[in-house]
Write an enzyme that holds these catalytic residues in place. Structure first.
Site, PDB file in Angstrom:
ATOM      1  N   GLU A  74      22.157 -28.324   2.218  1.00 45.47           N
ATOM      2  CA  GLU A  74      21.185 -28.465   1.068  1.00 45.47           C
ATOM      3  C   GLU A  74      20.541 -27.235   0.514  1.00 45.47           C
ATOM      4  O   GLU A  74      19.686 -26.683   1.176  1.00 45.47           O
ATOM      5  CB  GLU A  74      20.050 -29.595   1.456  1.00 45.47           C
TER       6      GLU A  74
ATOM      7  N   GLU B   2      19.198 -34.258   9.743  1.00 41.88           N
ATOM      8  CA  GLU B   2      18.120 -33.451  10.127  1.00 41.88           C
ATOM      9  C   GLU B   2      17.293 -34.281  11.427  1.00 41.88           C
ATOM     10  O   GLU B   2      16.175 -34.759  11.206  1.00 41.88           O
ATOM     11  CB  GLU B   2      17.020 -33.548   9.012  1.00 41.88           C
TER      12      GLU B   2
END
Ligand code: GLA
Ligand code: ZN
Length: 660
Positions: free
Chosen positions: A295, A142
């Protein structure tokens, strides 16, 4: 189809691993992502590598039919690196460093940090190259944030030098005349640190572009190493969907083999299926290819607070929605809830105790269906006849000049997407440079920055028969974030056949009544956020204002150019009006097999050469009906269906029908 979990074997005693692998296999999982936060475990001190534990985990999982995506661990720097290089610490906008702890606390331009990153990535690549159980790499985790350190400042100055060539050119392009900011040396150019007031918008925008490029560049350095050593093993990065505002994801995706992202529908508040759909479509659009969810929410999220637990059925419903929108991989975060650390309340499939429960059963039930039919979806693509143009340049520019709180770029974008989503129209999210010819309708909301090239491509798209929809605050700026010197919408005026005479920033939240006229006769509604007062040149009015001093002036217009139409929204229509307006444009779903669906039932189609897959997704609390006509095989209930079907709350149905 890849189906798996994010696994942290380093958080658990090794004796437990076998049981984890057994349970994963029993749930139909075939992939894990590992190691993306395990730098210190892999390299406790400089150059002393320790991969034994990871080798054993990969091999053990492999014996259970589970393959591995390895993450490079650079998102969470080891203490020993940051202590040795305090300058590698990210500096905030106020000029002060963040403290050690948490993660994402490094500067992407720092040479020492880059050297350490290259070393661990090289060591991992050399160690795992040729291991058939390692099927992919994830770079870092991220990406995001912005650094305001002296190294970034110097790098920014070089970046500007490449872009502008000379200071004269930069001064002229930015209008540094204003407030006497004319630069006589590159070293004088600041970062937009916290200041006494507003920065020059050209500086502010370019800093955002530069910072995005810095992460793209940092990522590329890792990619280059992996490609060289591991050849064809594909590489991804886990992004943050439509919502993440600080990186140009089109740029970040360019160097990757595939896109993945992290989907948490119950992060805060009630889940919003349209927002999820937009995020999936955006991630699919970055490369115009299938993506993974790296995720996928599998339990209540939490840090210091804890959010609602996913309701029964939500976990597979969310995952199927991702598949419907083009995901070829679903990886749940995380396998088992950590007993320690900052995320000990961010729950996984298993709770802290490790005993399978309701959420595990739901994951397994989806695993069973995927085992039966997952491979059939290989190579299928989401059908879309409409495109929405996403511009990170415009989005960045609005971050610096938000105009008013109701005119938020992502919110406006999402509200137009939602109007299409409600009608089950397939939408691709594309960059400004995309080839538009294959779309029936293209929406490019709030395209604030515009260059002549894009304007010309839009014109020819319309001339050749396309329908282009744009909104207020388009064509306002040149690419340096300087206002054009013509009437708005600037380079688009001729195409839309209008000129903006005045505008009214509805910053106090007021709405102005509008009514449809001409071909849109009938509906009434409200406009909000902004009101352009339009003068018609070569366009007809589709709606007029009914209030304010511009009552009876056009609010929505359409012009005919060549074989197509160019439609301009001078204000942001409410939901009902937007819907009427889409009807008038002839916007309807592109798939043929569906006869009718209750409103609230999401319908998405994936098509392959041999068959098409109609996904019926019920995100509501009520039963929904759809008429699937001739129908075909339904894979969730595993039976033949035709005609009317009932989809229960949070239920999913996948109807396969042969093609061609
Ligand atoms: C993100 C990160 C993960 C984890 C989860 C939960 O998406 O990528 O490492 O932190 O959120 O917080
Ligand atoms: Zn920096």
């Amino acid at each position: 189809m890849h189906y798996g979990a994010d696994y942290y074997p380093e958080h658990w005693p090794e004796e437990r691993w076998e049981e984890d692998a057994r349970l994963m296999q029993a749930a139909g999982l075939n992939v894990v992502r590992m190691a993306e936060f395990a730098w210190t475990r892999m390299e406790p001190s400089e150059g002393a590598f320790n991969f034994g534990w990871l080798d054993r985990a990969i091999a053990l999982l492999g014996r259970h039919g589970i393959r591995t995506v390895l993450g490079t661990p650079t998102a969470a720097p080891p203490a020993w690196i940051m202590a040795a290089h305090p300058d590698a610490t990210l500096i905030r906008e106020d000029g002060r460093p963040v403290t050690y702890g948490s993660r994402r606390n490094y500067c992407p331009n720092n040479a020492d940090y880059r050297r350490h990153s290259a070393r661990i990535v090289t060591a991992m690549a050399e160690h795992y190259s040729g291991n058939p159980l390692v099927i992919g790499w994830q770079i870092d985790n991220e990406f995001g944030g912005r650094c305001y350190c002296p190294v970034c400042q110097a790098a920014f100055q070089r970046w500007l030098q490449d872009r502008y060539g000379s200071l004269e050119a930069l001064n002229a392009a930015w209008g540094t005349e204003f407030w006497s900011h004319i630069y006589s040396a590159w070293e004088q150019i600041p970062l937009p640190w916290a200041a006494t007031g507003t920065h020059n918008p050209s500086l502010a925008l370019n800093y955002r572009r530069f910072m995005s490029d810095s992460y793209v560049d940092y990522q590329r350095a890792q990619i280059d190493i992996l490609r060289q050593i591991c050849k064809d093993v594909p590489i991804t990065h886990n992004m943050m969907g439509f919502g993440y505002p600080n990186l140009n994801y089109f740029d970040l995706a360019r160097d990757l083999d595939w896109v993945s992202w992290d989907n948490y529908p119950r992060l805060r508040g009630e889940p919003d299926p349209a927002a999820r759909a937009l995020a999936h479509a955006t991630m699919r659009g970055l490369k115009g290819k299938p993506f993974w969810v790296m995720e996928e929410q599998a339990g209540p999220t939490g840090g210091s607070t804890v959010a609602l637990t996913p309701r029964p059925g939500e976990i597979p419903y969310w995952a199927w929605q991702a598949v419907a929108h083009g995901a070829d991989g679903i990886v749940y975060f995380r396998w088992r809830t950590a007993r320690f650390g900052a995320e000990e309340y961010w729950h996984g499939i298993l709770d802290h105790h490790g005993i399978p429960g309701r959420r595990y059963d739901e994951v397994r039930s989806m695993g069973e269906v995927l085992e039966r039919m997952g491979d059939r979806l290989d190579g299928s693509r989401v059908s879309a006849s409409v495109a929405m143009v996403l511009s990170y340049d415009s989005r960045f520019a609005f971050q610096n000049q938000s105009h008013n709180p109701h005119l938020d770029y992502p919110r406006v974008f999402a509200s137009l997407y939602r109007a299409l989503w409600k009608r089950n129209i397939g939408v691709d999210i594309v960059p400004c440079v995309a080839e538009l010819g294959r779309y029936r309708i293209v929406l490019a909301p709030m395209l604030y920055l515009l260059d002549a090239d894009t304007a010309e491509r839009f014109r020819s798209y319309v001339a050749q028969g396309g329908t282009l929809v744009m909104t207020c605050r388009s064509g306002v700026m040149d690419m340096d974030n300087v206002v054009v010197d013509t009437r708005l919408p600037g380079l688009l005026s001729a195409l839309f056949g209008i000129e903006v005479e005045e505008y009214d920033s509805l910053e106090d939240g007021r709405a102005v009544a509008i009514k449809g006229v001409g071909p849109l006769q009938g509906p009434r509604g409200e406009g909000s956020a902004w009101a352009d007062v339009l003068a018609l040149q070569q366009a007809e009015s589709l709606a007029c204002y009914e209030g304010e001093y511009y009552a009876s002036r056009p609010a929505i217009t359409a012009s005919r150019v060549g074989k197509g139409r160019a439609v301009y929204l001078g204000t942001l229509p409410d939901e009902a009006l937007a819907d009427a307006f889409l009807t008038a444009l002839g916007a309807r779903p592109e798939f043929s097999s569906l006869v009718r669906a209750d409103s609230g039932l999401e319908v998405v189609e994936r098509t392959a050469d041999h068959a098409s897959y109609l996904f019926l997704l019920n995100g509501t609390g009520d039963e929904k009906r759809a008429d699937v006509g001739a129908g075909g095989h339904e894979w969730i209930t595993d039976r033949e269906v035709a005609g009317e079907m009932v989809v229960p709350p949070l239920g999913v149905r996948i109807v396969e029908s042969p093609r061609g």
